[in-house]
Structure formats: structure tokens, C-alpha cells
Scaffold this active site. Structure first.
Site, mmCIF file in Angstrom:
data_model
loop_
_atom_site.group_PDB
_atom_site.id
_atom_site.type_symbol
_atom_site.label_atom_id
_atom_site.label_comp_id
_atom_site.label_asym_id
_atom_site.label_seq_id
_atom_site.Cartn_x
_atom_site.Cartn_y
_atom_site.Cartn_z
ATOM 1 N N HIS A 91 0.859 -1.189 0.000
ATOM 2 C CA HIS A 91 0.000 0.000 0.000
ATOM 3 C C HIS A 91 0.893 1.237 0.000
ATOM 4 C CE1 HIS A 91 -3.880 -1.980 1.755
ATOM 5 N NE2 HIS A 91 -3.250 -2.773 0.902
ATOM 6 N N CYS A 124 -2.565 -0.152 7.181
ATOM 7 C CA CYS A 124 -1.740 1.054 7.145
ATOM 8 C C CYS A 124 -1.841 1.827 8.452
ATOM 9 C CB CYS A 124 -2.133 1.929 5.964
ATOM 10 S SG CYS A 124 -1.760 1.150 4.374
ATOM 11 N N GLU A 130 0.907 3.950 1.775
ATOM 12 C CA GLU A 130 1.370 4.389 3.094
ATOM 13 C C GLU A 130 2.489 3.494 3.616
ATOM 14 O OE1 GLU A 130 -3.060 5.445 2.806
ATOM 15 O OE2 GLU A 130 -1.766 3.776 2.225
#
Length: 156
Positions: free
Chosen positions: A53, A86, A55
């Protein structure tokens, strides 16, 4: 609210770029004292990595560049409210401020619905949809004892 709009706009630009590169529509920027330390778009599909992801990738890069796991002085700008994974990484990294554009409801409308995860996290493992089976062995406890002994000798 104290934030720099250009960093949030950059996170949104990264989300758009990520789509063109075959990733999901998410982008993240991490700043320290008003300067970009790291940034990333979502790379789940291209990297074949469910943890890639935006992040998470930005946190990994920031920690590497700063030479520490403690990002408590940083601000994370995200194109969307961070998902549960995240969010966990953000807490572990020590980041104390997140600025985001879209929220989890906007993401759900686009097919990124994390409601099951949000509701499962607070359940006892025995009540979750995924099977959790604990097998207690002494050696596992010994690892924590070793860590605690080492931690008492180390100053960070």
C-alpha cells in the site's frame, strides 16, 4: 488545521499515477519539517504484494532514509483515509498526524471496502472469520524473556 495543501495534492497525484502503473488509486507522502522525505503510490498488483500500500511503502522509505523506525516527527499525507493495515503501521511508526483527502466510505464506493476488517479487529480471535488456533509452547515465551533481558541492557 495546520497543513500544507501541496503535499496533499501530491498524494492525490501519486494516486492517479499509481492507476496508470497498474496499482490501486492511492498515494502517500511523508514530510518532516516541511520537506518531503518519502512518497509512493499503491503497488499491490505490480509487485504482487498485498502489503504494498502507498502508506506502507512511504513509511518503509522514510524509515530507511532517516535511519530509524521512529517517525514521530513526521506528517503523513494520504489521498485516502488509511486502511486498518496502514493505520497499524502508522501507529507502530510513531507518526502523530495524518492529513487525508477521501475517506473509507469513498474508498468503499470504489470497491475498496474495509468494513469487515474494521469489525473483525476488535473481536476475540475465537470470534473472527479467519481461524485462529493458539498452541502454547514454552519456547515462544522464552523469546520474550530473552528480549526483555536484552532490552534492559540496551539504551536506544
Amino acid at each position: 488545521m495546520d497543513f500544507d495543501r501541496k503535499f496533499l495534492e501530491r498524494a492525490v497525484d501519486l494516486a492517479s499515477e499509481s492507476i496508470q502503473l497498474g496499482g490501486g488509486p492511492f498515494g502517500a507522502v511523508i514530510t518532516l519539517v516541511g520537506k518531503i522525505i518519502s512518497e509512493s503510490g499503491n503497488r499491490v498488483v505490480p509487485l504482487k504484494d498485498p502489503t504494498a500500500h502507498a502508506e506502507i511503502l512511504a513509511i518503509r522509505e522514510a524509515a530507511h532514509k532517516l535511519g530509524t523506525h521512529d517517525l514521530s516527527g513526521c506528517i503523513l499525507y494520504s489521498s485516502c483515509e488509511p486502511c486498518p493495515m496502514c493505520l497499524g503501521a502508522i501507529y507502530w511508526s510513531g507518526i502523530k498526524k495524518i492529513i487525508y483527502a477521501s475517506d473509507r466510505h469513498d474508498a468503499a464506493k470504489a470497491g475498496f471496502n474495509d468494513n469487515d476488517i474494521y469489525s473483525e479487529i476488535c473481536l476475540d480471535p475465537s470470534e473472527r472469520k479467519i481461524i485462529f488456533h493458539r498452541v502454547k509452547i514454552k519456547e515462544a515465551d522464552d523469546v520474550f524473556i530473552k528480549w526483555k533481558q536484552l532490552e534492559n541492557k540496551i539504551s536506544y
